[in-house]
Enzyme design. Structure first.
Site, PDB file in Angstrom:
ATOM      1  CG  ASP A  91      -1.770   1.232   1.319  1.00  0.00           C
ATOM      2  OD1 ASP A  91      -2.276   1.662   0.267  1.00  0.00           O
ATOM      3  OD2 ASP A  91      -1.946   1.769   2.424  1.00  0.00           O
ATOM      4  CD  GLU A  95      -4.793   0.922  -2.618  1.00  0.00           C
ATOM      5  OE1 GLU A  95      -5.265   0.080  -1.835  1.00  0.00           O
ATOM      6  OE2 GLU A  95      -4.703   2.136  -2.350  1.00  0.00           O
ATOM      7  CG  ASP A 112      -0.978   3.317   6.022  1.00  0.00           C
ATOM      8  OD1 ASP A 112      -1.548   3.710   4.997  1.00  0.00           O
ATOM      9  OD2 ASP A 112      -0.824   4.032   7.031  1.00  0.00           O
TER      10      ASP A 112
END
Length: 174
Positions: free
Chosen positions: A8, A76, A148
């Protein structure tokens, strides 16, 4: 057996999550955050310039790759938020992470945030708390990972789910 490193990305905090997939069995290996510290102002003593921040991300991911020897890398995608400057910084952080994977000859898969949430929670509109809860449940964790890190684990879980679907589809074509 496949080890998946999920990322992420962020310019200040890059989450990572590492899982092992054996058939349909998913096992938690590690998670956490690569923290990029900077001073209060860009020119403050001890602050990092952009190149140094990207190096911290790249080196952190490279260390994870060396330690865990993942087979696949999932990250991502950038989404266009209201602030173009934030999207640009996020893209640069993603680039640093992807280069670390490319240097290690890892295949790179990219997933939209909505798809990750859909795969893990069941809705693309899930919030961070819902993602954390489902990551804990799916990986049988006893503690809640930092937001996160949970998002990075969700990216890895999404990738595992997509791999299973592709394998299942490939077997169905024979």
């Amino acid at each position: 057996m496949t080890i998946i490193l999920g990322i992420d990305p962020g310019s200040r905090l890059t989450g990572y999550g590492i899982i092992r997939q054996e058939s349909k069995q998913l096992t938690y290996l590690a998670s956490g955050c690569i923290r990029v510290h900077s001073g209060a102002k860009a020119d403050a003593p001890g602050s990092l310039d952009l190149a140094q921040k990207l190096k911290v991300i790249h080196d952190g991911i490279s260390e994870l790759i060396a330690q865990f020897q993942p087979d696949e890398f999932a990250i991502e995608q950038v989404f266009m938020a209201r602030n173009p400057d934030s999207a640009l910084k996020l893209g640069q952080a993603r680039g640093a992470a992807i280069v670390a994977a490319a240097v290690a000859d890892l295949p790179v898969a990219e997933y939209a945030a909505r798809l990750v949430k859909q795969a893990v929670v069941g809705t693309g509109a899930a919030d961070k708390t819902q993602v954390q809860h489902m990551v804990m449940a799916l990986l049988k964790l006893t503690h809640k990972p930092q937001a996160d890190a949970a998002d990075a684990l969700a990216v890895a879980l999404c990738h595992a789910h997509m791999r299973n679907n592709l394998i299942h589809q490939a077997r169905g074509r024979r």
